[in-house]
Motif scaffolding. Sequence first.
Motif, short mmCIF file in Angstrom:
data_model
loop_
_atom_site.label_atom_id
_atom_site.label_comp_id
_atom_site.label_asym_id
_atom_site.label_seq_id
_atom_site.Cartn_x
_atom_site.Cartn_y
_atom_site.Cartn_z
N LEU A 105 2.02 -15.63 -93.90
CA LEU A 105 2.64 -14.33 -94.14
C LEU A 105 4.16 -14.48 -94.03
O LEU A 105 4.66 -15.19 -93.16
N VAL B 61 11.36 -4.58 -95.93
CA VAL B 61 10.57 -3.69 -96.77
C VAL B 61 9.07 -3.92 -96.67
O VAL B 61 8.28 -3.07 -97.06
N SER C 148 5.79 -7.26 -96.43
CA SER C 148 5.48 -8.68 -96.34
C SER C 148 4.63 -9.13 -97.52
O SER C 148 4.07 -8.31 -98.25
N SER D 61 10.32 -10.98 -81.27
CA SER D 61 10.70 -9.57 -81.09
C SER D 61 10.70 -9.22 -79.62
O SER D 61 10.08 -9.89 -78.80
N SER D 62 11.42 -8.18 -79.30
CA SER D 62 11.47 -7.74 -77.90
C SER D 62 10.14 -7.12 -77.51
O SER D 62 9.41 -6.63 -78.36
N ASP D 63 9.85 -7.18 -76.23
CA ASP D 63 8.59 -6.64 -75.71
C ASP D 63 8.75 -5.14 -75.49
O ASP D 63 9.71 -4.73 -74.84
N PRO D 64 7.81 -4.33 -76.03
CA PRO D 64 7.92 -2.88 -75.81
C PRO D 64 7.98 -2.54 -74.32
O PRO D 64 8.64 -1.57 -73.93
N LYS E 243 3.31 -3.75 -81.46
CA LYS E 243 3.22 -4.37 -80.13
C LYS E 243 3.03 -3.36 -79.01
O LYS E 243 2.88 -3.75 -77.85
N SER F 186 -1.14 -5.46 -95.49
CA SER F 186 -0.06 -5.91 -94.60
C SER F 186 0.03 -5.03 -93.36
O SER F 186 0.21 -5.53 -92.26
N ARG G 99 6.08 4.44 -99.14
CA ARG G 99 6.31 3.65 -100.35
C ARG G 99 5.25 3.96 -101.42
O ARG G 99 5.56 4.13 -102.60
#
Lengths: 97, 249, 332
Positions: free
Chosen positions: A10, A26, A28, A64-67, C41, C102, C171
């Motif tokens: 991906l 936008v 993937s 990515s940052s952890d929520p 997440k 996705s 979209r």
Amino acid sequence: MSDASKEWPLWEVFVRGKGGLSHRHVGSVHAADAKMAIEHARDTYTRRMEGVSLWVLPSAQITSSDPGDAAALFEPAEDKVYRHPTFYKIPDGITHI
Amino acid sequence: MDALATYALRLGDDSLILGQRLGEWCGHAPALEVDLSLANVALDQIGQATHFLNLAGALEGEGRDGDKLAFHRDVMDFTNCVLVEQPNGDFAQTIARLFLFAHYQELLFTALTASKDTQLAAIAAKAVKETAYHATLASDWVVRLGDGTEESRARMIAGLDWMWRFVDELFVTDEVDAAALKAGVGVDKAALRAAWDQRVDAVLAEATLPRPAARRPVLGGRSGRHSEHLGHLLSEMQFLQRAYPGATW
Amino acid sequence: MYTTDLSGKVKGKAETAVAEDPALVAAFEARVANDEFIEPKDWMPEAYRKTLVRQMSQHAHSEIVGMLPEGNWITRAPNLRRKAILLAKVQDEAGHGLYLYSAAETLGTSRDEMTEALLSGKAKYSTIFNYPTLTWADIGAIGWLVDGAAIMNQVPLQRTSYGPYARAMVRICKEESFHQRQGYEIMMHLAAGTEAQRRMAQDALNRWWWPSLMMFGPPDDKSPNTEQSMRWRIKRDTNDELRQKFVDITVPQAEAIGLTVPDPALKWNEERGAYDFGEVDWEEFYAVVKGEGPVAKERMQARMKAWENGAWVRDAARVHAEKRAAAKLAAE
């Protein structure tokens, strides 16, 4: 049938809408290699003149940052009001400042 | 039709028949993203066909527009090259056809942008960007399939083998081409061959594929001598116009 | 296009009650109630995750299977303009399937897994695509009615609670705005055309009307998930509300072009300010959900064939990429 490892990886797609703007995420696509990812991004996300430039990035490469850390990461900025111009009172009649 | 109208007609027929063939893939491609890619190429080709056929009709001056030309002619009046009407076969065969044709079309349109006919030049200027992408897309797939698995390599070789006998026709100059060339409207197609060979050979080398052996060319598309496949393609494409004469849609 | 609310049972319900921290659940519910978006997440109840994956993948499958009935007419479109429009529209469906897969992938289910669930018959897709496209007018009817029903379902989902789903829907809605109009335009032309064309248009409306009403899913009293899904903002209106809205909007559109909606019970109800309409054949609906639609076998066969015939292509590209990566590494 196939196992998960056989799937094309991906890629995250970023499009620059027009000159002067930054690239924006936008969506993937799946693609076997970077060139194919660009082609798939082009064929999927720029069919309506949405962009003038593309970035693709393997999704697995994103950190990515952890929520759960959101409070520690972002809330300390809340009381730094002096970083904003509206914090300062300037008398009426003073211009160009 | 005079030579110039016929010249535009041939360009339109090539794009139309290739677009029709690629449209057959829609909903059946090897991956979702590839479905989108093939449909984009088909849409470009149908757009080109519309421009060229409308121009051909206007030059002819007998009231025929692009639709009239596309949907109301029989096999013997179609002037596309035999290459583009070849069946899709498997994905490798489809890619082989697009690969061989798109490189020719890109070189042709590049030259055609200098045409004295401003309408042809304008259509070519727009279309050349489209075909440049088609040529890249197809070349990338030739490399992946040629230098992929044993199976993909065998299929790519078979696909090229199927299509190779129709290549020479692309570069043949007949009286229509000669007249268009003389008028400063058309392109010297024979002169494109060297550049085409160079491009194709470079891709084949990268794909670790042998160049197919030279063989007796199959010609005739430009004068209406087609393969059996075209009649079936037309019977499907023209069905509604034939079944409901005079209706508009 | 949109997937029918197929209202399976929520299996997660019982499992989750025991395992999940009530404080986390409460905080989650509060965020959703507060119109906040949930992102990949973020913590979420297992039942929410499962319901979402099921709904988004069903929605994606519907887009992909939905390419087939319309794709059936790409090679036979009656003129160059219609051919380009139809091809672009069916291509859009592929794109929409892609966006939705996705979005579902962000919850940890791969596209291959979802595809295999579809092909094995485990996953469902909208019942509407198990009806055949017999004439060109069916392309008009699908755009007008099926996309019309879809839009009605999809517009509220732009504000659904799961961020990636909501963004995909934004979209999709933007891209689909031409789909319904091109369908209605086809019907308009046919209805104003020759007698044969008018007959074709009316026949298409006759065949697609009831399946279109079925797209909104079973009646509210037989839709067990509705309450929870609405609380979670995975669903924003009830099936019956949307169905009524669709009928009220569509009937005048049919009348305007001189076509007759095939429902003898259809009648304007002054008091309600809405149309009364006949009962949907729910027995047929449930049969089609179970895979007994007229062309369900053909649809699955076509998808299976594309998947199997494409396997060597997908493998080749992957192997080629591995070879290139290895060669690059060796050169360094």
